[in-house]
Design a protein around this motif. Structure first.
Motif, short mmCIF file in Angstrom:
data_model
loop_
_atom_site.label_atom_id
_atom_site.label_comp_id
_atom_site.label_asym_id
_atom_site.label_seq_id
_atom_site.Cartn_x
_atom_site.Cartn_y
_atom_site.Cartn_z
N ARG A 184 10.06 17.28 27.47
CA ARG A 184 9.33 16.72 26.33
C ARG A 184 8.63 17.83 25.56
NH1 ARG A 184 4.06 16.69 28.36
NH2 ARG A 184 3.94 16.33 30.59
N ILE B 296 13.66 16.60 37.97
CA ILE B 296 13.64 15.29 38.63
C ILE B 296 14.77 15.28 39.65
CG2 ILE B 296 13.86 12.81 38.28
CD1 ILE B 296 11.83 13.43 36.40
N THR C 222 18.07 16.87 37.73
CA THR C 222 18.14 17.00 36.29
C THR C 222 16.76 17.34 35.78
OG1 THR C 222 18.81 15.92 34.25
CG2 THR C 222 17.69 14.56 35.86
N LYS C 223 16.70 17.74 34.52
CA LYS C 223 15.40 18.06 33.95
C LYS C 223 15.05 17.06 32.87
CE LYS C 223 15.34 22.99 34.46
NZ LYS C 223 15.96 24.06 33.69
N LYS C 224 13.81 16.60 32.89
CA LYS C 224 13.31 15.77 31.80
C LYS C 224 12.43 16.65 30.94
CE LYS C 224 14.83 11.57 32.71
NZ LYS C 224 15.78 10.96 31.77
N LYS D 9 11.16 11.56 26.05
CA LYS D 9 11.75 12.61 26.89
C LYS D 9 13.25 12.75 26.66
CE LYS D 9 8.50 12.65 30.68
NZ LYS D 9 8.13 12.02 31.95
N THR D 10 13.77 13.92 27.02
CA THR D 10 15.18 14.16 26.84
C THR D 10 15.72 15.00 27.99
OG1 THR D 10 16.79 15.03 25.29
CG2 THR D 10 14.70 16.17 25.37
N THR D 11 17.03 15.26 28.00
CA THR D 11 17.61 16.04 29.11
C THR D 11 18.32 17.28 28.56
OG1 THR D 11 19.72 14.91 28.97
CG2 THR D 11 18.08 13.92 30.41
#
Ligand code: ADP
Ligand code: MG
Length: 415
Positions: free
Chosen positions: A379, A367, A375-377, A322-324
């Protein structure tokens, strides 16, 4: 073999084949079947909610949600069609408008659709959204009726354009004197609520109806009914039918997916000159569909969305799962630098991330970090191999697949 001979062979094979299909039209997405098994409960509930319009009363707004291919569109159209027939029979003054917001694309076009359901003609451009809304309201009020507006795939509009139009529509009754509006909002995204002003959501969801995914058994009965009309007798093996149902059930109980598998498997069998569709044809269909979906979706992206997609690709490759949005923006600006183009603002890129999410290429989950905000995760929703394939035909961006972003190798050094 000469070109002409090759074609002769293709055409002969096609023609001599007694035919896999009897009527492939019934496998199309927009075909509305006469029976919708396993949705009796939803049909009844929507029917109960909308029935008051037959007596000239406004009915509650309905918010319908469920994943793609769970029958939301088919069921809604089915109920509204029956309601329209009934309303005509009884002489009730009810207007209907169904708009697919994803296909309409903009608020302007959604409103233009609403206007044309009142036979109000609208210029392609030249009016502001506000002016158009006023015209719609005026014309609706003078038509003195209950108007049911179904906004299908409303999540696609809200994610990209915000909830202004929905806000206005949920408040419209306050300013109408002779007409009333009832809304049916349909969303494929269960998280639509997060994108809506709480007031808009609570007004839209006076009634909430959930469409849960179909299981393999249910998909099999749905498919069997369609297959009876679509395929020549004996042209579809039971194994192939079960496999289509099982594959679609394993994904997320998506009837559209199951129908696609069935249609493409039939086409594969047809091309091979087979008499019967087998499980092997279904397996091949599965690969073809996924490949085409991803490659087409990526090919149709704008340059900046492609760069955002590539950034997620590199981040997932370097960091795993996962990333932001912040990390994406760093890689994205670096890729823009490589191409010598000016990057968009981080805010704009965040919108592009939402668009890619709506297309099903990535998955962005919000999240809540308590007092640190949200924030957003993010993928990937598709395999990296497929992304590589999709970009391989692109002379300009293809090389960025192998590129190693500097900002990523620096991070690696730090940790
Ligand atoms: P959604 O709007 O939830 O994405 P659709 O209503 O478009 O799903 O359904 C996808 C496809 O599956 C359509 O072709 C529809 O006719 C078919 N379908 C869905 N549910 C049923 C059902 N219960 N019986 C028969 N066909 C169905
Ligand atoms: Mg739909």
């Amino acid at each position: 073999m000469s070109n002409a001979n090759v074609l002769d062979e293709v055409f002969d094979k096609f023609f001599s084949n007694a035919g896999i299909f009897k009527d492939r039209e019934v496998l199309r997405h927009d075909y509305l079947p006469e029976r919708l098994p396993h949705r009796e409960e939803q049909i009844r509930r929507i029917g109960e909610v909308v029935a008051p319009v037959l007596k000239g009363a406004r009915c509650s707004n309905i918010f319908i949600y469920g994943k793609t291919g769970t029958g939301k569109t088919a069921v809604t159209k089915y109920v509204l069609m029956r309601l329209e027939v009934k309303a005509r029979e009884l002489g009730s003054l009810v207007g209907f408008c169904y708009v697919n917001c994803r296909l309409a694309g903009t608020e302007y076009r959604v409103l233009a659709n609403l206007c044309s359901s009142l036979n109000l003609s609208v210029p392609f451009t030249g009016l502001s959204v506000g002016e158009l809304f006023e015209r719609f309201k005026k014309s609706l009020d003078s038509s003195k009726r209950i108007m049911i507006i179904a906004l299908d795939e409303v999540d696609a509009l809200v994610k990209i354009r915000g909830d202004v139009l929905l806000y206005e529509l949920t408040r419209i009754n306050e300013t109408l004197s002779h007409s009333r509006v009832s809304l049916i909002g349909i969303s494929n995204d269960l998280r639509l609520k997060e994108y809506l002003d709480p007031r808009v959501f609570s007004s839209l969801s006076e009634e909430e109806i959930v469409f849960r995914p179909y299981d393999a058994g249910e998909l099999k009965t749905i498919l069997a009914e369609r297959a009876r009309q679509a395929f020549r007798e004996g042209a579809l093996s039971d194994g192939a039918l079960s496999l289509c149902a099982a594959l679609a059930a394993a994904e997320h109980g998506d009837a559209r997916r199951a129908l696609d598998l069935l249609r493409v498997a039939g086409e594969v069998a047809e091309r091979k000159g087979a008499m019967v569709v087998t499980e092997e044809h279904v397996r091949e269909a599965e690969k073809l569909i996924e490949h085409n979906r991803v490659v087409e979706a990526i090919a149709n992206l704008t340059l900046h969305s492609k760069l955002v997609m590539l950034s997620v690709f590199h981040l997932v490759k370097a960091n795993g799962y996962k990333t932001t949005t912040g990390e994406i923006y760093d890689v994205y600006t670096e890729l823009c630098g490589e191409l010598g183009i000016t990057p968009l603002t981080q805010r704009r890129v965040s919108t592009l991330v939402n668009e890619l999410d709506a297309l099903g290429l990535i998955n962005a989950q919000i999240i809540n970090m308590g007092r640190y905000g949200r924030t957003k995760k993010i993928r990937l929703e598709v395999t990296r191999t497929l992304i590589k394939e999709a970009f391989s035909g692109d002379s300009r961006l293809g090389q960025l697949i192998e590129y190693e972003p500097r900002c990523l190798s620096q991070n690696k050094g730090k940790s």
